[in-house]
Structure formats: C-alpha cells, structure tokens
Scaffold this motif. Structure first.
Motif, PDB file in Angstrom:
ATOM      1  N   PHE B  79      -4.425   3.042   8.604  1.00  0.00           N
ATOM      2  CA  PHE B  79      -2.978   2.991   8.340  1.00  0.00           C
ATOM      3  C   PHE B  79      -2.574   4.054   7.304  1.00  0.00           C
ATOM      4  O   PHE B  79      -1.486   4.603   7.369  1.00  0.00           O
ATOM      5  CB  PHE B  79      -2.587   1.611   7.787  1.00  0.00           C
ATOM      6  N   THR B  83       0.315   6.289   8.943  1.00  0.00           N
ATOM      7  CA  THR B  83       1.703   6.166   8.491  1.00  0.00           C
ATOM      8  C   THR B  83       2.242   7.503   8.001  1.00  0.00           C
ATOM      9  O   THR B  83       3.392   7.850   8.269  1.00  0.00           O
ATOM     10  CB  THR B  83       1.799   5.119   7.363  1.00  0.00           C
ATOM     11  N   SER B 390       4.524  -1.028   9.265  1.00  0.00           N
ATOM     12  CA  SER B 390       3.174  -0.567   8.891  1.00  0.00           C
ATOM     13  C   SER B 390       2.975  -0.596   7.378  1.00  0.00           C
ATOM     14  O   SER B 390       1.892  -0.932   6.896  1.00  0.00           O
ATOM     15  CB  SER B 390       2.948   0.872   9.363  1.00  0.00           C
TER      16      SER B 390
END
Lengths: 43, 594
Positions: B79, B83, B390
């Motif tokens: 992530f 992101t 997220s």
C-alpha cells in the motif's frame, strides 16, 4: 454568520495558529545536533 | 516535510470535502481526527521510517517486514508504494491545471470574462476534445508536461533544490494565502451579482463552521474527515516513512512531526477554509457551490476574483496564486515518487535515472485515464479508492503493527530517541487503543453504512446498505439503471417531464433534461441532465412524461459503470503488479543472503 459558527471559527483558527507558532518557535530555538552522527555506527 | 505536507489538498481538497460532507457536520470529526488520528500517526510513521532506515530499508514493505518479521505485513506494505503512484497519477492532473492557469493568466485569457464564463472555461478545459488555447488536447498536453517536469526533477536528484526553493515559495504562499483569506472573510455580499440572493461569503463561512452534532454518528463523514486528514498530512501513504528512513538515528522526530503537522493544519484550517468556500459562495451562491463542489472550484472562481483587481494586479495575483499552488503541489508530487524509487534502488539496484523514469511511465499509464475520462468519474474513483480508502486501511495496519506487534513500549522509546520534546503521556494509550479503535470504527462503519445512515433500523435487523458505503460502492448499489458497460438503449435515471432535447452544434452529443416543468411564474426544476454521445435515435421530445428505466434514446452507449470498473481494474492491476515485485525482491534478498 451565526454566533455559534463565529465562535467555533475563532476558537479553532486561534488555537491552530497559536500551536503552529509554538511548535515552529520550538524548532527554531532547538540547537542543531552535534556531528558526526551516523546510525551505521550504532548498528 | 512541511513542504511535502502543504499541497493542493489544503487549498483545493479540504473545501470540497467540507462541502460534500455537510460543512459544519464535517469540521468537528475533522478536528477530532487530527488529534486522535493525525498526530499519533505522524509520530508512528516517523518512528517506523527512522527505525526502518537503521536496517537500511527505505520502502514500506521491508520497513514493515523489519518490524514484524511476518510476510503478511510485508505485502500489506505494498500500500505504501501503491497509494503514492495512484495518487500521483491524478494529483499531477490537478497540478497541471495550476500550471495551465499560470499560462492562461499570463496571456490574459480570463480578461473580461464574467463569473459564469470563468466557471464554464474550466469545463471546456477538461473536455479534452476542445482547446481553449489552440493547443490540441490541451489538458493532456499540460498533464504530460507536468509529469515530465516531475520525472526530470526526480531523475536529476533535484528534489533537494526544489525543497530549498520551497523555503522561499512556501512563506510566499502563506503570505498570499493570508491576504486572500482576509479577502474571503471580509467579502460578504459586496460582490453578489444582480439577482443572486445567496451570494454572500458569510453564508459560506456559516455553512462551514455552524456545528452539526448529528454528524458525529455518521461513519461516512468520519471516513471523509479521516481521509482528508490522511491526504493532507500524507499519512497512510508511505511517503513519511520513506523520508524518515533517511533521517539520522539521533535526529529529533517528535518535534519535527508536530511542527510539520501543525503548519499544515494552519494552512488548511485557517487559510484553506477562508479562501475558496467564502469567495466561491460570495460570487456564485451557496446552492451553486453545494451542487458543484469539486477540485475545480478554485479554478472556477479565483480568476474572476483576480479579474476585479485590474489588468496588471489581476494578472500578477493570478500568476502568483496559481504559480505558488503549483509549487506547493510539486513538492508533494515529488515526494510521491520517492517510495517507488527507494524500493527499486534498494531491492533491484536500479539507478536513480531508471527508477525516476519508470515512475514517470507508470504514473502516465495510470494517470491518462483520469485525464481523458475525467468527466466520466475516473478521477473521482481514484481519489476515493487510492486517496481515501487505501489511506485508512494502511493507517489501521500501521497502528496495529506499531502498538501491538512491534510493541507500544518499544515504539514509544523509538519515538523519543533523540527527541527535542516529550510527547504527553496521554498519547501513549491513545496510540495503543484509541487510534486503532477509531480507525476500525471509521473503516467498518464506512464499509457497511446502512441506508440513509439509519443505524437504529439497521441494528434492529433491517440492514440495507447505503450506496455510499464501501460495499455499496463496490456493488454499484447507487447505479439503478444503465448497469451494463455497453448498451444500445439509454434508460432514464429519473421520472419526470422531458424539459429539453438538444443537439450540440457539432452534433457530437445530445442533451436530454428531465425535471418538473415550472407552473406560471415558477422556474422549472431540473432533476437530471443526460449528455449522450453516439445517439442514433431520440425516442422522447420536450413535454413527454417519462418514468425511471424508460428508454430515452437508441445508440451505441458506453455507460458510467464501464469507466468506474475500468478505474478499479487499473488500480487492482497496479497493486498486484507491485505485490509481485515485492515477492521478487524477497526472493532476491533470500538468494543474496544465502
């Protein structure tokens, strides 16, 4: 603008401004750390 | 770090989130989120990053690995790269608007335009098939130019130079922001166009600051507030960890995290809240602002404000405002490139040049759909999944790792190593219990938000999901009609009377308006406006009464769901691709250690 809205705005913006100023001042008056400072030495 | 945190989110995203989530309903969850989520997470991420740096890890997958020694969390660290790339993809588009508006300010495009023309200009700009300046595919051109500039700076390692320049640019932005904020607060109804009854800046301020306590039980508002805190402070992204991983072991992180965080809040809550909303309401009215809230709002209003200050001052102010915004934006977008570059340089020994240009290429592939299909909702879809959900998911994982797996006592010690301030002890239980619980509450609440946010009915057993819940979004619960990707008949999404059927002058699209016709002196109320491309035959005419689901036209239609699913597929592919890279990096590390 209602009185409640005005009070909340002044309160929040005033607090944020004061705390921003405080932390900024703390950073400015903190002396830099002595060199050399390598974390590799501490591994 | 303040340069990284202060960006377009402060001036452009914050007002939008505030308006879309009820103004005063948003501000209280936002402030609580800053204290209970934002501040603890700043300390957590700085500590994690510096700790990872001591193990020579500069990307979240391996920073998390060094703290947990469990593969599951390493893949969660994806992530922290995902992101950044996904947000950079659409963030650079907003950044390119500021770049383009500097250009348009210089060539005096806005000179002599009234407020509606300035607002309409933006619509023409993002319609990639039209050009406001003669440059073909203007929006794409400026996007690619902006991305090239970002990539070039990253490849040359000039981000340090940009940061140094930011030391001049940021104070200038703040000073100019203060000037505009004073204007916003004092504007009142002095600039209201004739006939506009709700064009009053104080209505905008009132909308933003009038507290609405009922919103405290609405997880959707909490998710938006937490998402904004994360977005604006670059939390839950992996950017801070990447920066902090290069901080020296004995350097302070506790005070620096606070200083950067509060500076960001000053720019957002004091300046950001006092500029775009009141000025937009002052010129366009509260109803317009509520109906048109979006990243574009500042672009649709500020040039008109500057136009009122005369040709020279207007141009100068417009160039200064959009130029400084561009500067604030680029310091943030450059930071978004560093996690990918750090990962590729660490794990695959890529050169700076190669890792920077690969970042630019991936961002371009991910970002072009947000530019080309901006009006089809791809941009907003990216912002929702990558720029909101997220961040919350990754932040939740971080707090669990820091407090419960690595251990709060070790974490607290790590935070205070070399610290110039002592973090109040109150925050220790906050970090361990309150922050993760609040994040869990926000996330699960948003995941299963019941219809109309009616928790009472839901808890009594009648749990129907709201279309705005995460599950509702995944299942497209809000899309009742035109649910297939492609169709040869367009179904009406509202019942009412056909108010207008109109073809564009170039016959590229047909506009059908459904609403309630005005009676006597009352104006007609527009319920839905459909702008259809590739129409072969329109089946209705003005005055016809139509029902929801009734076919309005035949043709070759691409429905909104196609674009939304397309955006999700792209984001999923990016995540999977990055996870595969983390796996190969792990294999590579294992081979090297043997």
């Amino acid at each position: 603008m209602s009185v409640t809205a005005f009070i909340l705005m002044v309160l929040v913006q005033g607090t944020v401004t004061i705390l921003t100023g405080y932390f900024f001042w703390r950073v400015l008056r903190t002396p830099p750390k002595a060199e050399p400072d390598s974390y590799e030495n501490e591994l | 770090m303040a340069g990284n945190a202060v960006g377009l989110g402060n001036f452009l995203r914050f007002p939008v989130q505030a308006i879309q989530n009820g103004g005063g309903a948003f501000i209280i969850p936002y402030l609580i989120s800053f204290v209970l989520l934002g501040m603890p997470l700043l300390w957590i991420e700085w500590s994690m990053g510096r700790f990872g740096g001591t193990k020579r890890n500069h990307s979240t997958p391996f920073i998390l690995d060094s703290m947990t020694h469990r593969p599951f969390w390493k893949y969660f660290g994806v992530f922290g790269i995902f992101t950044n790339i996904a947000v950079a993809a659409y963030y650079c588009y907003i950044e390119s608007w500021t770049m383009s508006y500097v250009y348009h300010s210089v060539i005096q495009t806005f000179s002599g335009m009234d407020q509606n023309q300035v607002a309409a200009f933006f619509g023409n700009y993002v319609d990639i098939y039209s050009s406001t300046s003669g440059i073909p595919f203007e929006a794409v051109f400026f996007y690619i130019l902006c991305l090239l500039l970002n990539t070039w700076i990253l490849s040359k390692g000039l981000s340090g130079g940009v940061e140094k320049t930011a030391k001049i640019g940021m104070p200038l932005l703040i000073l100019f922001g203060i000037f505009l904020a004073v204007r916003g607060i004092t504007l009142g109804d002095s600039s209201a166009p004739a006939g506009c009854t709700d064009c009053d800046a104080s209505l905008g301020l009132n909308f933003l600051w009038e507290p609405q306590y009922s919103a405290l039980t609405d997880p959707k508002v909490w998710l938006a507030a937490a998402g904004q805190i994360f977005f604006t402070l670059s939390l839950g992204m992996g950017t801070i960890q990447c920066y902090a991983s290069y901080v020296k072991r004995k350097d302070d992180i506790a005070l620096n995290a606070m200083s950067a965080g509060w500076m960001n809040e000053f720019v957002e809550v004091v300046l950001g809240a006092s500029i775009v909303i009141p000025i937009a309401v002052g010129y366009l009215g509260l109803d317009w602002v509520k109906n048109n809230a979006g990243f574009a709002m500042a672009f649709q209003t500020m040039p008109f404000l500057f136009g009122q200050w005369g040709a020279f001052m207007g141009t100068l102010s417009s160039v200064a405002w959009f130029g400084l915004l561009f500067f604030a934006g680029i310091t943030s977008s450059l930071a978004m490139g560093t996690p990918w570059m750090g990962f590729m340089e660490d794990e695959f020994k890529w050169s700076r040049n190669k890792s920077a240009w690969s970042f630019g290429l991936i961002t371009l592939v991910m970002g072009l759909p947000t530019v080309i299909f901006f009006e089809n909702g791809v941009f907003d879809e990216y912002d929702y999944w990558a720029g909101t959900v997220s961040l919350v998911v990754f932040a939740l994982a971080e707090t669990i790792i820091f407090s419960w797996i690595y251990g709060i006592d070790k974490g607290w010690e790590e935070l205070h190593y070399g610290a110039d301030i002592r973090v109040p002890g109150f925050f220790k239980p906050v970090i361990k219990y309150v922050t993760p619980l609040l994040l869990l509450f926000v996330f699960t609440g948003a995941l299963f938000t019941p219809k109309n946010n009616d928790w009472k009915t839901a808890l009594q057993g009648n749990w129907e999901l709201d279309p705005s819940s995460i599950v509702g979004k995944i299942t497209h619960k809000g899309i009742k009609w035109n649910r297939s990707w492609f169709s040869d008949g367009f179904e009406s999404e509202a019942s009412g009377t056909v108010l207008k059927v109109q073809n564009s002058t170039d016959t590229k699209w047909t506009e059908i308006q459904i609403g309630k016709p005005g009676i006597e002196n009352e104006e007609a109320v527009v319920l839905k406006t459909f702008r259809l491309k590739n129409v072969q035959e329109v089946l209705v005419k003005a005055g016809d009464v139509v029902l929801e689901g009734q076919i309005l036209a035949h043709g070759d239609f691409i429905n909104p769901r196609f674009y939304l699913d397309g955006a999700r597929i792209l984001l999923s592919l990016l995540f999977i691709g990055l996870a595969v890279l983390v796996y190969s990096a792990t294999v590579r590390r294992t081979k090297l250690s043997n």
